[in-house]
Motif scaffolding. Structure first.
Motif, PDB file in Angstrom:
ATOM      1  N   UNK A 166       9.834  90.522  57.092  1.00  0.00           N
ATOM      2  CA  UNK A 166      11.094  89.984  56.577  1.00  0.00           C
ATOM      3  C   UNK A 166      11.030  88.468  56.438  1.00  0.00           C
ATOM      4  N   UNK A 167      10.328  87.800  57.350  1.00  0.00           N
ATOM      5  CA  UNK A 167      10.173  86.349  57.241  1.00  0.00           C
ATOM      6  C   UNK A 167       9.426  85.989  55.959  1.00  0.00           C
ATOM      7  N   UNK A 168       8.350  86.725  55.666  1.00  0.00           N
ATOM      8  CA  UNK A 168       7.622  86.480  54.429  1.00  0.00           C
ATOM      9  C   UNK A 168       8.481  86.718  53.201  1.00  0.00           C
ATOM     10  N   UNK A 169       9.303  87.760  53.239  1.00  0.00           N
ATOM     11  CA  UNK A 169      10.204  88.050  52.127  1.00  0.00           C
ATOM     12  C   UNK A 169      11.211  86.917  51.923  1.00  0.00           C
ATOM     13  N   UNK A 170      11.743  86.379  53.012  1.00  0.00           N
ATOM     14  CA  UNK A 170      12.732  85.305  52.919  1.00  0.00           C
ATOM     15  C   UNK A 170      12.124  84.047  52.305  1.00  0.00           C
ATOM     16  N   UNK A 171      10.879  83.740  52.672  1.00  0.00           N
ATOM     17  CA  UNK A 171      10.204  82.572  52.091  1.00  0.00           C
ATOM     18  C   UNK A 171      10.017  82.769  50.591  1.00  0.00           C
TER      19      UNK A 171
END
Length: 332
Positions: A166-171
């Motif tokens: 999810x962190x990668x998606x947010x970036x």
């Protein structure tokens, strides 16, 4: 002449109590009357007695030690987590024993063997990717265990962390919203960084973006790795518009490489890091990064273990998502 070793029987004699009472004060002090407990503790301090904490020595067979395993202590984010963990456990009467794996799964299993052999009361692991042996041994040990710095649906016991995907998606969503269309990823060659790439790549693909140019370096990564890694990304795709780095150390190295090449950040190339080290806000330009409450993560793990070890009534939830946020600054 070498002084004689102070024994538990010496403490008992000095305090005027039975040996079993000394054992109980050392292993479970709240079970002993305050006046008796104070007399034993005074004798321990006066004689300089150090208890033998091997399993079976004390009445409760507790070591009062929690084993924790991290990939490395050279990275500030893991050190912050261990500091938070240590303070909470210390307040609960437990000591923290640390081991580091160097990002090697077999080394982690050997450390688990060593800690379990010394009868630690609980274990803390970094990440959720382990050998089958580690999972089996900890499940069979019957002690509380917390995995951290990631999330999963089937933890060994408990897990405290956040979704790296999810962190990668947010970036990716942030960079896409900024109009970036040619993407790179600079990461450490380890499981959690690969999950960040997975989320980053998936979000870009859903938005109709092209292939993500990637480069990985052996962990623990350095500023030099970040600079060299960005050079390799640019050699493959000179028109890169945005690079997500799996930690702030790599991002700082990439930022320095941009400065050496005369590439304006963020006008020519946007950079995003991960973990929000203090230097991220102080560099020029300030670094956009994923903010992780690394100290809070350790504190939460410590509170869960303290609750389980105290055998408080009530079920302790297995999965604890502390989330993340984007620290938006000038680099992206």
């Amino acid at each position: 002449m070498k002084p004689a070793k102070v024994l538990m029987s010496d403490v008992a004699k000095a305090a005027g109590v039975a040996r079993v009472t000394v054992s109980r004060v050392l292993s479970d002090p709240d079970s002993v009357a305050p006046a008796t407990r104070a007399a034993v503790q005074e004798a321990v301090a006066r004689l300089g007695y150090v208890p033998n904490l091997n399993a079976g020595t004390l009445a409760s067979s507790r070591s009062r030690i929690v084993g924790a395993i991290v990939p490395t202590l050279s990275n500030a984010w893991f050190a912050d987590t261990m500091d938070g963990l240590s303070k909470v456990l210390g307040a609960a009467g437990y000591q923290l024993l640390l081991g580091q794996t160097g990002y090697d799964a077999d080394a982690e299993e050997k450390l688990v063997d060593a800690f379990l052999g010394r009868r630690v009361d609980a274990m803390v692991l970094t990440g959720t990717a382990h050998t089958a042996g580690v999972r089996l041994k900890l499940q069979n040990a019957g002690i509380p265990a917390v995995e951290c710095w990631d999330l999963c649906d089937d933890p060994i016991d408990m897990v405290v962390g956040f979704s790296n995907e999810a962190a990668g998606e947010a970036v990716a969503a942030h960079l896409l919203a900024r109009g970036r269309r040619r993407f790179g990823f600079l990461g450490a060659d380890e499981d959690r960084a690969r999950k960040r790439l997975q989320g980053y790549r998936a979000a870009i693909a859903r938005a109709g973006g092209g292939e993500v140019v990637t480069h990985s370096a052996a962990p623990p990564t350095s500023i030099d790795d970040g600079a060299a890694g960005l050079a390799k990304l640019l050699a493959v795709e000179p028109r890169l518009q945005a690079v997500f780095c799996s930690n702030d150390t790599l991002a700082l190295g990439a930022l320095l490489e941009c400065r050496r090449r005369g590439l304006a950040v963020p006008e020519h190339l946007s950079l995003v890091g991960f973990s929000d080290l203090p230097v991220a806000a102080a560099c020029v330009p300030p670094l956009t990064t994923v903010r992780i409450a690394s100290r809070e993560l350790g504190e939460r793990a410590g509170l869960l273990l303290a609750r389980r070890l105290s055998r408080e009534p009530g079920e302790v939830p297995r999965i604890h998502d502390i989330g993340f946020s984007l620290a938006l600054r000038e680099s992206a």
